[in-house]
Design an enzyme around this catalytic site. Structure first.
Site, PDB file in Angstrom:
ATOM      1  N   LYS A  54      36.463  45.383  33.013  1.00  0.00           N
ATOM      2  CA  LYS A  54      35.173  45.557  33.706  1.00  0.00           C
ATOM      3  C   LYS A  54      34.094  45.942  32.711  1.00  0.00           C
ATOM      4  CE  LYS A  54      37.457  46.343  38.043  1.00  0.00           C
ATOM      5  NZ  LYS A  54      38.103  47.254  38.962  1.00  0.00           N
ATOM      6  N   GLN A  98      38.171  53.396  40.271  1.00  0.00           N
ATOM      7  CA  GLN A  98      39.355  52.537  40.148  1.00  0.00           C
ATOM      8  C   GLN A  98      40.495  53.092  40.992  1.00  0.00           C
ATOM      9  OE1 GLN A  98      39.482  49.540  38.326  1.00  0.00           O
ATOM     10  NE2 GLN A  98      41.404  49.374  39.421  1.00  0.00           N
ATOM     11  N   ASP A 121      32.053  47.652  45.279  1.00  0.00           N
ATOM     12  CA  ASP A 121      33.378  47.145  45.658  1.00  0.00           C
ATOM     13  C   ASP A 121      33.390  46.664  47.109  1.00  0.00           C
ATOM     14  OD1 ASP A 121      35.398  46.974  43.777  1.00  0.00           O
ATOM     15  OD2 ASP A 121      35.876  49.113  43.843  1.00  0.00           O
TER      16      ASP A 121
END
Ligand code: NAD
Length: 288
Positions: A54, A98, A121
């Site tokens: 990322k 995460q 997300d």
């Protein structure tokens, strides 16, 4: 029949290049530098790889990335404090925590704490609700990536029978809502579905998000169907990555198919970059 192989590496590169161009334009026009904050708690090796990828993608598209690598013993309170600080920081446009988190931290509380405006997300209930009723919000990156794969491969969705196998909150359910938004006739199959093969055989478009190597075999597939394989599994015999679809035997029956690796996988990060840019554009109010 030779199926069209849908190349996720090529399509994700296109998406990232478009993001890169718009990121530069946004900076030039408004002075806004897109910024993604990534938080990792603990030392899970797979998560470390995801976070590294990322950060690399951020560098490529020209985002600033803030990285918080916190020890396993970080308390939930400390993590929530950091998220609140980033929620209130106008220079941060996306916040990504995460998953999975250590057991002593409640994932739902963490997701609920991220501002829906920075939830790139697309996991916050406000964004899931927005998707459900067709309002503006962030869409979970993997299903959003599948839509891009289909559209950029000129595969018609409207009016098609689509069967999605899997009903998780991050893939199956948002995938179903997105296909509905694109006017497909949608069926969601799952572990309790009776006669799965019969259900899947109806589909013009099959989307497998199960997490079981080669669970979808050739007898599940209607001649000429499009098959999208979201699964990422480790083949225990060969150690190689494989999807949920028995690619070798399914491919000859399809009109188009995604390979694993190199299909859906690369799209997830590309769509994350796209969501973060979208957030910065909305924040700036600019017309990019
Ligand atoms: P999950 O375990 O949360 O959900 C799996 C779903 O499959 C469940 O809804 C379950 O009902 C269904 N299922 C399980 N066994 C079944 C069976 N025998 N028949 C029919 N349905 C069955 O998994 P997930 O997070 O949705 O991920 C699914 C797969 O996609 C995994 O392989 C995961 O690694 C992969 N994945 C890939 C990406 C990507 O970037 N490409 C992103 C997320 C997940």
């Amino acid at each position: 029949m030779e199926p069209k192989i849908i190349d996720g590496k090529v399509i994700s590169a296109q998406v990232k290049d478009e993001v890169k161009e718009k990121t530069a334009k946004l900076l030039e026009k408004t002075g806004v530098q897109v910024c993604l904050a990534v938080i990792l708690v603990g030392e899970d090796s797979a998560s470390q790889v995801y976070v590294r990828n990322k950060k690399r993608a951020c560098e490529y598209v020209g985002f600033k990335s803030l990285s918080y690598e916190l020890p396993e013993c970080t308390s939930q309170e400390e993590l929530l404090e950091l998220i609140e600080k980033l929620n209130n920081d106008d220079t941060v446009h996306g916040i990504l925590v995460q998953m999975p988190l250590p057991k002593h931290i409640d994932e739902k509380t963490v997701i609920d704490t991220i501002s829906p405006k920075k939830d790139v997300d697309g996991f916050h209930p406000m964004n899931v609700g927005a998707l459900c009723i067709g309002e503006e919000g962030f869409v979970s990156c993997t299903p959003a990536g599948v839509i891009q794969l289909l559209k950029r491969s000129d595969i018609e969705i409207s009016g098609k029978e689509c069967v999605i196998i899997g009903r998780s909150n991050i893939v199956g359910k948002p995938m179903a809502l997105l296909m509905l938004r694109e006017n497909a006739t949608v069926t969601v199959a799952h572990s309790r579905t009776k006669d799965l093969a019969d259900v899947v055989r109806r589909a013009d478009i099959v989307i497998a998000a199960i997490g079981k190597p080669k669970a979808i075999t050739a007898d599940f597939i209607k001649e000429g169907a499009v098959v999208i394989d979201v699964g990422i599994n480790r083949n225990l015999e060969t150690g190689k990555l494989c999807g949920d679809v028995d690619y070798e035997n399914v491919a000859p029956k399809c009109s188009a198919i995604t390979p694993v690796p190199g299909g859906v996988g690369p799209m997830t990060i590309a769509m994350l970059m796209n969501n973060c840019l979208e957030s910065a554009i909305r924040f700036s109010g600019a017309d990019i």
